[in-house]
Write an enzyme that holds these catalytic residues in place. Structure first.
Site, short mmCIF file in Angstrom:
data_model
loop_
_atom_site.label_atom_id
_atom_site.label_comp_id
_atom_site.label_asym_id
_atom_site.label_seq_id
_atom_site.Cartn_x
_atom_site.Cartn_y
_atom_site.Cartn_z
N CYS A 179 -7.48 0.29 -6.97
CA CYS A 179 -8.33 1.14 -6.11
C CYS A 179 -9.78 0.68 -6.01
CB CYS A 179 -8.31 2.59 -6.63
SG CYS A 179 -6.68 3.24 -7.04
N CYS B 197 -11.54 -1.40 -2.98
CA CYS B 197 -11.93 -0.76 -1.72
C CYS B 197 -12.90 0.41 -1.91
CB CYS B 197 -10.68 -0.25 -0.99
SG CYS B 197 -9.67 -1.55 -0.27
N HIS B 198 -12.76 1.13 -3.04
CA HIS B 198 -13.53 2.36 -3.21
C HIS B 198 -14.73 2.21 -4.15
CE1 HIS B 198 -10.49 4.69 -1.06
NE2 HIS B 198 -9.57 4.03 -1.75
N MET C 247 -4.77 1.94 3.96
CA MET C 247 -4.41 2.17 2.56
C MET C 247 -2.89 2.13 2.42
SD MET C 247 -5.31 5.36 0.08
CE MET C 247 -4.18 5.83 -1.23
N HIS D 214 -17.73 -7.93 4.03
CA HIS D 214 -16.49 -8.28 3.34
C HIS D 214 -16.27 -9.79 3.46
CE1 HIS D 214 -12.97 -6.90 1.24
NE2 HIS D 214 -12.17 -7.59 2.04
N HIS E 282 -10.88 -7.37 9.42
CA HIS E 282 -10.56 -7.98 8.12
C HIS E 282 -10.00 -9.38 8.39
CE1 HIS E 282 -8.89 -8.74 4.17
NE2 HIS E 282 -9.50 -7.66 3.70
#
Length: 539
Positions: free
Chosen positions: A44, A47-48, A85, A321, A363
Site C-alpha cells: 500500500c 501509492c498512499h 487499485m 511519478h 502512468h
C-alpha cells in the site's frame, strides 16, 4: 511495530517513533498490528505513502478512513477500484483484509531516519574492483540479457534472451522496482522496495552481486553517471523513506553524499514526505533528472563536483511519478499522475518546456517513442485512471504546431495500465492493464499497428498463451519489454505468490507466442529490463 517489519524484510531498522493516538481509535493486538504494518509497507505504501498522506492513491489518514468505516474499507480493499487499485481478495486472506482495514484507521507511526551512519553500516563490498574479472568470463550475449524482478521472493532472475534460459537467480531486496545499467553495460544496479541496492557484475562466469547497500527503508529508483568522462563513476538512489537521495561510488557503492528532498510543494505547503519517484541520467550533461513526487519539483542535479553540488529546481505539478526521454534524449517527459498532467523538461536549457493536461492518472513507465504518420515524433503514455493511450507531440523544430500537445488518444482495452512500449525496429505499440479488477482485462494487452492506427487495436489474452493451470486468481499480464533486436516482446504473467507464474515471449511480427518460460523459481515475475534497451534508453 516496525521491529516486526524489520525481521520480515531482514532490514536493520531503528526503533519507531510512535505517533499520537486518539483514545477512541480502533486497535489491533501487537501481532496483528505488526503483520498489518508489513502488508501496508509491501502492498500500500507505494501509492498512499508511509505517512498515508496520499499521492497516486488517496489520503489514508485516520480522519479520512474513519469516515468510510470498517465495512466500506474492507469492501474497497477486497474488490479494488476503477481508479487503478487492484482487488486484494486473491492476494490477502479475509482476516488480513479485516486487519488492514482497521490498521489504516489507526494513527500512522513515523519510521526512523536513515543517514550516513546507517548507510555506511549497511554497505558491503562482496568482491572488490581489483578482484573482479578484467574481461567477460562467460559466453552469454550480455546485450540480450533480461533482469527480471521476482517480486515476492526478493530476487531477480537473469535470463539469456537468446536461449530463454535462466543464467542465475540473485538474492536482492524485496520486490525490486527497477534495474538500471552502468554506462558501460557491465553492471546491473537493482533496488528493492525495502531500499536494498545490489550491484551485479555481468562479466563474472556466473553473474552475481559484487557490492550492496541499504539506501533507505523504502525506495524505488536508481541510476548511474552516463555523461562522457563520468561513465560508471557514480550511482545515485532515491528513497521513499526517508525522503532523500544518496550519491555513491559507482564501482563499490560506498556512500558519498546524502541529500534530503523535504521541502515546499509547488502550491506553497511544507511536506514531510516528498519521495524520490524516479531518476534518469542525461547523456548531454553530467546531470541526473530527479523527480520529487509530493512537492512536484524536478531536480536537475549536476554531479560534476559533488562536494559543491548544484541543483536546478523546476516547478511542475504534483504528484510526479515515472517518465522517459523523447527520441532525441533532450526532453524528459514525466507523469504528474494525480494531477492528470505530463511535465516536459528541456534538459539542454534547464527549464520546464510544458505542462500537458491528460486524462486521469497517466502512468507511462518510460513511455514509448515513435513517428506518427501525421504528427511526426510522439511520446506515448497509458493511464491508471482512463482507458486511453495518450500521444504527445515531441518535435518543436519540424512539427511545432503539435509539440507538447495531446495529438491523439488511442483506445486501450481498460484503465489500470502500468506500461506502454514500442521499439525503433517495431511497428507495434503495446499496452497492458494489470490493475483492472476484471479478470479478462487484467490478463490481456492492447496492440496497435503504428502505421495503421485508424484501423484500431487488437486485444490479446496473453495469460491464455502461458498454459498455466486454471484458477480463480487473476493472472495479471504486466510490462512489455523488447529484446535487443526489437523482434520479440516479453510479458510477465504475475500470478499469486503460491501459484505458478511465467514469462510469455511473443513474436512482434506475427503476434503469436514464440516461447513460454516456466520455472518453479520464477515467483511472481513483474518488471523485465533488457540490458541493451535499458543501457541506451530505448523505448
Amino acid at each position: 511495530m516496525w521491529k516486526g517489519l524489520k525481521a520480515a524484510l531482514l532490514a536493520s531498522v531503528l526503533p519507531m517513533a510512535v505517533g499520537t493516538a486518539f483514545a477512541d481509535e480502533p486497535s489491533l493486538g501487537k501481532d496483528a498490528k505488526d503483520a498489518s504494518a508489513k502488508i501496508y509497507f509491501e502492498r500500500c505504501a507505494g501509492c498512499h505513502g508511509v505517512l498515508r498522506k496520499g499521492a497516486t492513491g488517496k489520503n489514508l489518514e485516520p480522519e479520512n478512513t474513519r469516515k468510510l468505516g470498517q465495512n466500506r474499507l474492507e469492501k474497497i480493499i477486497t474488490n479494488g477500484t476503477d481508479g487503478g487499485m487492484v482487488n486484494f481478495d486473491d492476494i490477502l486472506s479475509k482476516d488480513e483484509i479485516k486487519n488492514i482495514a482497521t490498521y489504516i484507521q489507526m494513527t500512522p507511526d513515523t519510521p526512523p531516519e536513515w543517514g550516513m551512519k546507517e548507510l555506511t553500516a549497511s554497505w558491503k563490498v562482496v568482491v572488490p574492483p581489483e578482484k573482479r574479472p578484467t574481461k567477460q568470463m562467460n559466453k552469454i550475449n550480455l546485450q540480450n540479457v533480461f533482469s527480471v524482478t521476482l517480486r515476492d521472493s526478493g530476487e531477480v532472475a537473469l535470463i539469456d534472451g537468446d536461449t530463454k534460459k535462466i543464467v542465475n537467480i540473485v538474492k536482492t531486496g524485496y520486490a525490486v522496482h527497477i534495474s538500471r545499467l552502468s554506462a558501460s553495460g557491465r553492471y546491473v544496479y537493482v533496488i528493492g522496495r525495502d531500499g536494498k541496492l545490489d550491484m551485479i557484475d555481468l562479466w563474472m562466469e556466473k553473474p552475481a552481486v559484487v557490492a550492496t547497500i541499504k539506501t533507505g527503508l523504502d525506495a524505488r529508483s536508481v541510476d548511474t553517471s552516463k555523461f562522457k568522462g563520468f561513465e560508471d563513476k557514480y550511482a545515485v538512489a532515491g528513497s521513499y523513506w526517508p525522503p532523500q537521495y544518496v550519491i555513491m561510488d559507482g564501482q563499490t557503492l560506498e556512500p558519498l553524499k546524502v541529500v534530503s528532498t523535504r521541502g515546499i510543494t509547488v502550491d506553497g505547503q511544507y511536506h514531510p514526505e516528498p519521495r524520490v519517484a524516479s531518476i534518469v541520467s542525461s547523456v548531454i550533461k553530467p546531470e541526473w533528472v530527479i523527480n520529487i513526487k509530493e512537492t512536484g519539483q524536478i531536480k536537475l542535479v549536476d554531479y560534476s563536483d559533488i562536494k559543491n553540488l548544484k541543483e536546478t529546481t523546476i516547478e511542475s505539478a504534483k504528484f510526479l511519478h515515472d517518465g522517459g526521454w523523447d527520441s532525441t534524449k533532450r526532453y524528459f517527459l514525466v507523469a504528474a499522475n494525480a494531477s492528470n498532467k505530463v511535465a516536459v523538461v528541456d534538459t539542454k536549457e534547464g527549464k520546464l518546456a510544458a505542462l500537458v493536461d491528460t486524462k486521469a492518472k497517466p502512468h507511462p513507465g518510460r513511455g514509448a517513442n515513435f513517428v506518427h504518420p501525421k504528427f511526426g515524433p510522439v511520446w506515448a503514455t497509458s493511464h491508471l485512471g482512463a482507458d486511453v493511450i495518450t500521444l504527445i507531440g515531441t518535435d518543436p523544430e519540424k512539427h511545432p504546431e503539435y509539440a507538447w500537445k495531446v495529438v491523439a488518444e488511442l483506445k486501450n482495452h481498460g484503465s489500470g495500465s502500468l506500461f506502454v512500449k514500442t521499439h525503433p525496429n517495431s511497428n507495434h505499440l503495446w499496452a497492458d492493464a494489470p490493475l483492472m479488477p476484471e479478470k479478462e482485462s487484467a490478463e490481456s494487452v492492447t496492440v496497435f499497428d503504428i502505421d495503421n492506427l485508424d484501423k484500431g487495436p487488437q486485444v490479446i489474452n496473453v495469460a491464455a498463451m502461458a498454459g498455466l493451470p486454471d484458477s480463480k486468481s487473476v493472472k495479471r499480464v504486466v510490462q512489455a519489454e523488447y529484446n535487443e533486436a526489437g523482434d520479440e516482446v516479453w510479458y510477465s504473467i504475475w500470478a499469486g505468490k503460491t501459484e505458478p507464474s511465467a514469462i510469455v515471449v511473443i513474436d512482434d511480427k506475427t503476434l503469436k507466442p514464440k516461447a513460454v518460460i516456466k520455472d518453479p523459481k520464477l515467483i511472481t515475475p513483474t518488471g523485465k529490463f533488457n540490458v541493451h534497451n535499458t543501457q541506451h534508453d530505448i523505448y
